[in-house]
Design a protein around this motif. Structure first.
Motif, short mmCIF file in Angstrom:
data_model
loop_
_atom_site.label_atom_id
_atom_site.label_comp_id
_atom_site.label_asym_id
_atom_site.label_seq_id
_atom_site.Cartn_x
_atom_site.Cartn_y
_atom_site.Cartn_z
N ALA A 75 0.83 -1.21 0.00
CA ALA A 75 0.00 0.00 0.00
C ALA A 75 0.86 1.25 0.00
O ALA A 75 1.81 1.35 0.79
CB ALA A 75 -0.92 -0.01 1.21
N ARG A 76 0.54 2.17 -0.88
CA ARG A 76 1.23 3.45 -0.92
C ARG A 76 0.71 4.31 0.23
O ARG A 76 -0.48 4.31 0.53
CB ARG A 76 0.99 4.18 -2.23
N GLN A 77 1.61 5.06 0.85
CA GLN A 77 1.24 5.88 1.98
C GLN A 77 1.07 7.35 1.57
O GLN A 77 1.87 7.88 0.81
CB GLN A 77 2.31 5.80 3.07
N GLY A 78 0.01 7.97 2.08
CA GLY A 78 -0.17 9.41 1.93
C GLY A 78 -0.22 9.90 0.49
O GLY A 78 -0.81 9.26 -0.39
N THR A 79 0.42 11.01 0.24
CA THR A 79 0.47 11.62 -1.09
C THR A 79 1.41 10.84 -1.98
O THR A 79 2.56 10.59 -1.63
CB THR A 79 0.95 13.08 -1.00
N VAL A 80 0.92 10.45 -3.16
CA VAL A 80 1.73 9.68 -4.11
C VAL A 80 2.26 10.61 -5.20
O VAL A 80 1.49 11.32 -5.85
CB VAL A 80 0.93 8.53 -4.75
N ILE A 81 3.58 10.63 -5.36
CA ILE A 81 4.22 11.43 -6.40
C ILE A 81 4.67 10.49 -7.51
O ILE A 81 5.51 9.61 -7.30
CB ILE A 81 5.44 12.20 -5.85
N LYS A 82 4.08 10.64 -8.68
CA LYS A 82 4.47 9.83 -9.84
C LYS A 82 5.75 10.42 -10.43
O LYS A 82 5.78 11.58 -10.83
CB LYS A 82 3.36 9.83 -10.89
N ALA A 83 6.80 9.61 -10.47
CA ALA A 83 8.11 10.15 -10.88
C ALA A 83 8.77 9.29 -11.95
O ALA A 83 9.99 9.17 -12.00
CB ALA A 83 9.02 10.25 -9.66
N GLU A 84 7.96 8.70 -12.83
CA GLU A 84 8.52 7.89 -13.91
C GLU A 84 9.46 8.74 -14.76
O GLU A 84 9.14 9.88 -15.11
CB GLU A 84 7.40 7.31 -14.78
N GLY A 85 10.60 8.18 -15.10
CA GLY A 85 11.58 8.88 -15.92
C GLY A 85 12.48 9.83 -15.15
O GLY A 85 13.41 10.40 -15.72
N LYS A 86 12.21 9.98 -13.85
CA LYS A 86 13.02 10.88 -13.02
C LYS A 86 13.95 10.07 -12.12
O LYS A 86 13.96 8.84 -12.15
CB LYS A 86 12.11 11.81 -12.20
N HIS A 87 14.73 10.78 -11.30
CA HIS A 87 15.73 10.14 -10.45
C HIS A 87 15.61 10.66 -9.02
O HIS A 87 15.36 11.85 -8.80
CB HIS A 87 17.14 10.41 -10.97
N VAL A 88 15.80 9.76 -8.07
CA VAL A 88 15.77 10.13 -6.65
C VAL A 88 17.15 9.90 -6.05
O VAL A 88 17.78 8.87 -6.29
CB VAL A 88 14.73 9.29 -5.87
N TYR A 89 17.61 10.89 -5.27
CA TYR A 89 18.94 10.82 -4.65
C TYR A 89 18.84 11.21 -3.18
O TYR A 89 17.99 12.02 -2.80
CB TYR A 89 19.89 11.83 -5.31
N PRO A 90 19.75 10.68 -2.35
CA PRO A 90 19.89 11.25 -1.00
C PRO A 90 20.46 12.65 -1.10
O PRO A 90 21.17 12.99 -2.06
CB PRO A 90 20.87 10.30 -0.31
N GLY A 91 20.16 13.51 -0.14
CA GLY A 91 20.68 14.87 -0.17
C GLY A 91 22.19 14.89 -0.17
O GLY A 91 22.84 14.10 0.52
N PHE A 92 22.78 15.78 -0.96
CA PHE A 92 24.24 15.87 -1.06
C PHE A 92 24.79 16.61 0.16
O PHE A 92 24.16 17.51 0.71
CB PHE A 92 24.63 16.60 -2.34
N ILE A 93 26.01 16.21 0.56
CA ILE A 93 26.64 16.73 1.76
C ILE A 93 27.96 17.40 1.39
O ILE A 93 28.86 16.75 0.85
CB ILE A 93 26.90 15.61 2.78
N ALA A 94 28.10 18.67 1.70
CA ALA A 94 29.34 19.40 1.42
C ALA A 94 30.23 19.39 2.66
O ALA A 94 29.86 19.93 3.70
CB ALA A 94 29.02 20.84 1.02
N ALA A 95 31.39 18.76 2.55
CA ALA A 95 32.36 18.74 3.65
C ALA A 95 33.29 19.94 3.55
O ALA A 95 33.48 20.51 2.48
CB ALA A 95 33.17 17.44 3.62
N ASN A 96 33.88 20.32 4.69
CA ASN A 96 34.90 21.37 4.75
C ASN A 96 34.45 22.63 4.00
O ASN A 96 35.09 23.08 3.06
CB ASN A 96 36.22 20.84 4.15
N SER A 97 33.36 23.20 4.46
CA SER A 97 32.77 24.37 3.80
C SER A 97 32.67 25.55 4.77
O SER A 97 32.57 25.35 5.98
CB SER A 97 31.37 24.01 3.28
N THR A 98 32.71 26.76 4.24
CA THR A 98 32.50 27.95 5.07
C THR A 98 31.14 28.60 4.77
O THR A 98 30.95 29.80 5.00
CB THR A 98 33.62 28.98 4.86
#
Length: 431
Positions: free
Chosen positions: A69-92
């Protein structure tokens, strides 16, 4: 007098109108992203994926073909890409707003040894530079001080917050140190010879660092009748609760830095910059020491290096078993942090597998910064800090975000730059 008051009110209102967007509200309903290609950040990819999250945490990661079962709001994302958030190290990020305005520059303090200086409390969550990171998927950063021999203490933040307290993900994660070079060059602007030559002060400088470690350790083991704040701040280095990020280049310097730190009882070490680290990979692997490389879009430091050295070093180290991440130190580093995914893409274009290159700014960064238990990959139980892109997020031609979430919160992808783009694209639109 009235004119002065009206002028002040005008600028106050104008400042509020142009301020950063209001941070997103906490997640109130479950979200299901269906049909996208999911790049998990650990080297694995799921085609036609299903990602679900609720209350800020990921609750399901798998195939959309599964009968669940899908939960809550369903976002159809065929043809798209999902990534974890990018992390910038050693930044000011958030420590400087305008380089030419001294009052907005808070990246360094006066003094040589400042382990007690905390960059987090100077972090400006409403920086317009910070705001411009999110449209490229950069959702977290290590806020790092600069200057001196011991610069101070960094912290990890998420990039959608009211203030530094709300932004903090991990407080005082590491102390940062600048290691001296065994070679030095003259100051050409003073008429000195700019050619590299042996640094006559190198041995004395490293000896001072060793003595400082020894004095701090002695103080911490004593009765502490009188508080010594800098020494007290180094306690985490000796009990292992903090990491020591050593900003250093050169095989000799890296070896000396590791040797002296470990002899002083500091074992949780990260090498930053790391030119020459390819020559001491055995030492790095043996001691489980990762490397935060400088961004690759620059010239090699040495005329003896290969022309593509800065592009291939990530693959060289990775192939030898070294954990590698990407840092931002250098010219215009705050503005260039938004290009973090494209630096990973450059490493990929020069031999590193695409999903391995992705790890440099997701799971590897999370491990190096000590936040891999909550973020860095798309896994059940971790923070729902992720985004949806129209295409390959490591390619500037297709990195076009449609949605982004930080701890499940649906964040804004608008910035002053996107507003200007929309404004002038309408002005110059063609029939």
């Amino acid at each position: 007098m009235k004119k002065i008051i009206y002028s002040l009110l005008f600028f106050f209102v104008l400042g509020n109108v142009n301020a950063q967007q209001t941070p997103a509200d906490n997640q109130s309903t479950a979200i299901s992203i269906e049909g996208a290609t999911a790049h998990l950040g650990n080297g694995k990819v799921i085609e036609n994926s299903l990602i679900m999250f609720n209350d800020g945490k990921i609750t399901f990661v798998g195939s959309a073909m599964m009968k669940i079962a899908r939960q809550g709001t369903v976002i159809k994302a065929e043809g798209k890409h999902v990534y974890p958030g990018f992390i910038a190290a050693n930044s000011t990020l958030g420590l400087v707003e305008i380089d030419a305005v001294k009052a907005s520059d808070d990246q360094r303090e006066i003094g040589i040894s400042n382990p007690h200086i905390r960059s987090l409390i100077a972090y400006n969550a409403e920086s317009k530079v910070v705001e411009s990171m999110r449209p490229n998927g950069v959702l977290m950063a290590q806020i790092t001080p600069r200057g001196g021999t011991i610069s101070g203490t960094s912290s990890i933040v998420q990039l959608d917050a009211w203030n530094w307290e709300d932004a903090a993900l991990k407080v005082d994660d590491a102390i940062h140190m600048n290691w001296p070079g065994s070679f030095t060059s003259g100051r050409w602007w003073l008429g000195e010879d700019p050619a590299l030559k042996p640094n006559p002060k190198y041995a004395a400088s490293t000896s001072k660092i060793k003595d400082y470690f020894t004095d701090a350790k002695t103080y911490l083991a004593g009765k502490k009748e009188k508080m010594h704040l800098p020494y007290q701040a180094m306690e985490g280095l000796f009990n292992g609760s903090q990491k020591l990020f050593i900003h250093v280049s050169g095989a000799r310097e890296i070896t000396d830095a590791i040797t002296i730190a470990k002899a002083s009882g500091i074992n949780n070490i990260v090498i930053v910059r790391g030119e020459g680290s390819e020559s001491v990979t055995d030492l790095l692997v043996k001691n489980n020491i990762p490397v935060v490389l400088n961004r690759p879009h620059r010239n090699p430091n040495s005329e003896d290096d290969a022309y593509d050295y800065t592009y291939t070093i990530a693959k060289t180290l990775t192939d030898k078993g070294v954990i590698v991440s990407i840092g931002m130190e250098g010219q215009m580093e705050r503005m260039n942090t938004r290009n973090l995914p494209f630096y990973a893409g450059t490493f990929s274009a020069h031999g590193l597998d695409k999903e391995v290159a992705l790890q440099l700014i997701t799971s590897n960064s999370a491990k190096v910064l000590g936040i891999d238990d909550t973020t860095g990959t798309l896994e059940v139980g971790k923070d729902a800090t992720l985004f949806i892109s129209e295409g390959d997020a490591l390619d500037m031609r297709s990195n076009q975000l449609t949605k982004a979430y930080i701890q499940g919160r649906d964040i804004s992808l608008e910035s002053h730059q996107t507003k200007l783009w929309k404004r002038y694209s309408n002005k110059y639109k063609t029939e």
